[in-house]
Design an enzyme around this catalytic site. Structure first.
Site, PDB file in Angstrom:
ATOM      1  N   GLU A  89     -13.951  36.061 -24.076  1.00  0.00           N
ATOM      2  CA  GLU A  89     -15.294  35.617 -23.710  1.00  0.00           C
ATOM      3  C   GLU A  89     -15.500  35.839 -22.212  1.00  0.00           C
ATOM      4  OE1 GLU A  89     -17.920  31.723 -24.765  1.00  0.00           O
ATOM      5  OE2 GLU A  89     -16.051  31.351 -23.673  1.00  0.00           O
ATOM      6  N   TYR A 133     -23.937  37.548 -20.806  1.00  0.00           N
ATOM      7  CA  TYR A 133     -22.835  36.949 -21.565  1.00  0.00           C
ATOM      8  C   TYR A 133     -22.334  37.964 -22.584  1.00  0.00           C
ATOM      9  CZ  TYR A 133     -20.352  33.967 -24.881  1.00  0.00           C
ATOM     10  OH  TYR A 133     -19.392  33.424 -25.703  1.00  0.00           O
TER      11      TYR A 133
END
Length: 417
Positions: free
Chosen positions: A227, A139
């Protein structure tokens, strides 16, 4: 311009990002295109509007495996259902011919997911992309941090899952790097973040390069958040951004015309779109008492106190600051057009807002729209005495309230008569 600061989901007290009064809605393929233009590694893909275009795209890809994705803004596509009978808005296949067949059951049909209206959303475009295997998922995000007055990188070796769960259960696996806005992302920072994400050897440098390119994208498009989940590693030794979410600063619309021109409003609520034209913030709810307020906090408090007294709010309508009579009139048009509305509660605290302007707008709307439902008005603040005089002398059947509690009680009582 209303800016709402939202606490970040990594349990970092200082991390925030700005949520503007409206959101720029981009489809998945549009976000991938922006990333591609900044040199970020994404899957090869094409976009198709017809089944035949999808079939040709699949052939051009010449990939071992192909993924076909319906392009709608709502999440949960993979588990969605089309009114054509097809199950799933995301399909994998090794046969290009199957892509054409699947696309014919997607395009022009409504896809219903947990995040769409009951009737679903019509699919007008599909993305045909190369399917890549992922050996490891991480991530990575860039967002705003008030404590350092600039952007911060946030990463975790645990990607491809709910990052909130990672932050809650294993906070030691969340890594942060503040970015100096004058220097940008330094090589040592990018390499350190890549190492924290678990990339090793040549992959560490490759991941560091992707991190720097993502920061370049962040600046280039005036983003408030980029993101990537997952930032993945393939068996062939590639670092690829498989899925990404980009939030934009709408203050920069004047210099990001090409980006904002991509705004997909086809899935937006028509009432919300109509409200936005008059700089009103509208969210429809399931109740029968319309709420007309100024300020998001006051709007939430109004909805809560209506509920406390046994009523149900029909909407969340925020008038904002520099209001004009025409906006008040248009707000009433929106509220009265909702057949569920059985009463209207106006709750204004005039700081920047002039209560007299609100009062004039209310009287004009009541007369010209021939208001048929009970109207409760609570006004406080700037020019409130003049506003109350205007309402009293109008001769209109307006229920005046002393405070918010009194206003909510009167609105709930009005619909029970």
């Amino acid at each position: 311009m209303l800016l709402v600061y939202t606490t970040c989901h990594y349990n970092c007290e200082s991390c925030t990002w700005l949520s503007p009064r409206r959101w720029l809605n981009l489809q998945e393929y549009q976000s991938k295109k922006l990333m591609q233009e900044s040199g970020v590694a994404v899957q090869r893909f094409y976009v198709a509007d017809t089944a035949s275009e999808a079939l040709e795209a699949a052939k051009r890809l010449n990939a071992k495996e192909i993924v076909l994705k319906a392009q709608i803004l709502a999440g949960g596509r993979g588990k969605g259902v089309f009114d054509s009978g097809l199950k799933g808005g995301v399909h994998l296949t090794k046969d290009p011919a199957v892509v054409g067949e699947l696309a014919s059951k997607m395009l022009g049909f409504n896809l219903t997911t947990k995040q769409t209206p009951k009737e679903g959303v019509k699919v007008k475009t599909v993305m045909v992309a190369e399917a890549l295997d992922i050996t490891r998922e991480t991530y990575f995000a860039i967002l705003m941090d008030r404590s350092c007055n600039g952007p911060v990188m946030v990463g975790s070796p645990q990607g491809g899952m709910d990052i909130e769960e990672v932050a809650a259960s294993t906070p030691e696996l969340i890594f942060k790097e503040a970015i100096d806005i004058f220097e940008g992302v330094r090589d040592d920072q990018a390499l350190r973040m890549a190492a924290n994400l678990g990339f090793k050897g040549a992959l560490q440098r490759q991941a560091a390069d992707q991190i720097k390119r993502l920061y370049d994208l962040f600046l280039k498009v005036d983003a408030t958040q980029v993101e990537v989940n997952p930032l993945g590693e393939t068996p062939e030794g590639q670092v690829v951004c498989f899925d990404a979410k980009i939030n934009f600063d709408d203050n920069a619309e004047f210099r990001q015309k090409n980006v904002f021109a991509m705004d997909d409003m086809t899935e937006a609520d028509p009432t919300e779109m109509a409200a936005a034209k008059w700089d009103l913030k509208y969210i429809g709810l399931d109740g029968n008492i319309a709420c007309f307020v100024n300020g998001a906090g006051l709007a939430m408090a109004t909805c809560d106190i209506i509920d406390l007294h046994g009523g149900k709010p029909a909407n969340f309508l925020d008038l904002g600051g520099g209001v004009k009579e025409k906006q008040v009139y248009e707000a009433f048009k929106l509220l009265t057009a909702d057949p569920k509305v059985e009463a209207i509660l106006v709750n204004i605290f005039g700081g920047i807002v002039n209560c007299a302007i609100i009062a004039n707008g209310i009287t004009k709307a009541c007369r010209e729209l021939e208001l048929k439902v009970p109207l409760v008005v609570r006004l406080e603040g700037t020019n409130v005495h003049e506003a109350k005089r205007i309402l009293t002398e109008s001769g209109l059947p307006i229920l005046a309230a002393d405070d918010l509690d009194d206003a909510a009680k009167k609105a709930v009582a009005a619909i029970k008569k």
